[in-house]
Design a protein around this motif. Structure first.
Motif, PDB file in Angstrom:
ATOM      1  N   PRO A 176       8.342  -4.177  11.768  1.00 55.71           N
ATOM      2  CA  PRO A 176       6.905  -3.954  11.610  1.00 55.71           C
ATOM      3  C   PRO A 176       6.517  -3.529  10.196  1.00 55.71           C
ATOM      4  O   PRO A 176       7.317  -2.968   9.456  1.00 55.71           O
ATOM      5  N   LEU A 177       5.278  -3.818   9.867  1.00 59.14           N
ATOM      6  CA  LEU A 177       4.690  -3.311   8.627  1.00 59.14           C
ATOM      7  C   LEU A 177       4.235  -1.875   8.884  1.00 59.14           C
ATOM      8  O   LEU A 177       3.907  -1.509  10.016  1.00 59.14           O
ATOM      9  N   SER A 178       4.195  -1.081   7.841  1.00 55.22           N
ATOM     10  CA  SER A 178       3.778   0.320   8.007  1.00 55.22           C
ATOM     11  C   SER A 178       2.264   0.457   8.104  1.00 55.22           C
ATOM     12  O   SER A 178       1.763   1.452   8.596  1.00 55.22           O
ATOM     13  N   GLY A 179       1.536  -0.550   7.599  1.00 55.25           N
ATOM     14  CA  GLY A 179       0.089  -0.464   7.548  1.00 55.25           C
ATOM     15  C   GLY A 179      -0.408   0.125   6.241  1.00 55.25           C
ATOM     16  O   GLY A 179      -1.605   0.134   5.965  1.00 55.25           O
ATOM     17  N   LYS A 180       0.504   0.633   5.425  1.00 58.67           N
ATOM     18  CA  LYS A 180       0.136   1.213   4.140  1.00 58.67           C
ATOM     19  C   LYS A 180       0.292   0.212   2.995  1.00 58.67           C
ATOM     20  O   LYS A 180      -0.100   0.498   1.872  1.00 58.67           O
ATOM     21  N   GLU A 181       0.867  -0.945   3.299  1.00 59.19           N
ATOM     22  CA  GLU A 181       1.061  -1.955   2.267  1.00 59.19           C
ATOM     23  C   GLU A 181      -0.288  -2.524   1.842  1.00 59.19           C
ATOM     24  O   GLU A 181      -1.220  -2.568   2.647  1.00 59.19           O
ATOM     25  N   PRO A 182      -0.366  -3.009   0.613  1.00 62.88           N
ATOM     26  CA  PRO A 182      -1.605  -3.664   0.185  1.00 62.88           C
ATOM     27  C   PRO A 182      -1.880  -4.884   1.064  1.00 62.88           C
ATOM     28  O   PRO A 182      -0.950  -5.549   1.536  1.00 62.88           O
ATOM     29  N   SER A 183      -3.123  -5.172   1.260  1.00 67.36           N
ATOM     30  CA  SER A 183      -3.527  -6.290   2.110  1.00 67.36           C
ATOM     31  C   SER A 183      -2.882  -7.622   1.707  1.00 67.36           C
ATOM     32  O   SER A 183      -2.412  -8.360   2.576  1.00 67.36           O
ATOM     33  N   PRO A 184      -2.819  -7.962   0.418  1.00 63.55           N
ATOM     34  CA  PRO A 184      -2.166  -9.226   0.041  1.00 63.55           C
ATOM     35  C   PRO A 184      -0.685  -9.270   0.439  1.00 63.55           C
ATOM     36  O   PRO A 184      -0.169 -10.313   0.817  1.00 63.55           O
TER      37      PRO A 184
END
Length: 177
Positions: free
Chosen positions: A142-150
């Motif tokens: 999973p992604l953390s959700g803190k990554e930049p949108s791009p």
């Protein structure tokens, strides 16, 4: 001879007998490719394998001599036949390959057609031999959700490409076709 040695010999004998029966019956095989590291997501597959008796199950591991990894894999499915990534496994179009966990780097490598790890190499081999490849909900890092949108968008595109290449997303191994 210690009890654990005798248990290991018996497990290997049963696995070999099952493998020989597979050759005579022409059954498809279920391969489970484990990552180099142990992930708690592997236990989700263990719960699914408890009632799985449809075909022989084979584990593909990077370090068959790593006692801790071997112990954990045997814990998941006691009569599992172990193969090393170095064994040059020959898949058939009737076999199934399940990835209980696939690190993001391997997703990117597979999506780009690179074989940069044991896992990406075995998926490439499965593709070239017509084997069905499956991932489970727990397979996806999973992604953390803190990554930049791009960045999030880019990672999602790699997963999309993986599915376009033929990797199938299923909720449970009983849904393999």
């Amino acid at each position: 001879m210690e009890d654990k040695d005798l248990t290991r010999i018996l497990e290997d004998m049963v696995a070999r007998i099952l493998a020989e029966q597979n050759v005579t019956k022409k059954l498809s095989k279920l391969y489970v490719a484990f990552d180099d590291l142990w992930h708690h997501e592997n236990y989700s597959l263990a719960n699914q394998l408890v009632s799985y008796k449809e075909r022989p199950v084979y584990a593909i591991v990077s370090k068959p001599c790593d006692e801790e990894l071997e112990r954990r894999v045997k814990e998941i499915y006691p009569f599992l036949m172990l193969h090393s990534y170095e064994d040059e496994i020959t898949f058939t179009e009737h076999d199934y390959l399940v990835l209980p966990y696939i690190p993001r780097n391997d997703v990117i490598h597979i999506a780009l057609g690179y074989s940069q790890s044991h896992l990406s190499e075995v998926v490439k081999r499965a593709f070239t031999q017509g084997t069905n490849v499956y991932v489970l909900p727990t397979s996806i890092e999973p992604l953390s959700g803190k990554e930049p949108s791009p960045y999030q968008k880019m990672v999602q595109e790699y997963y999309q490409r993986l599915f376009e290449l033929g990797v199938q997303y299923i909720d449970h191994i009983r849904y393999m076709n």
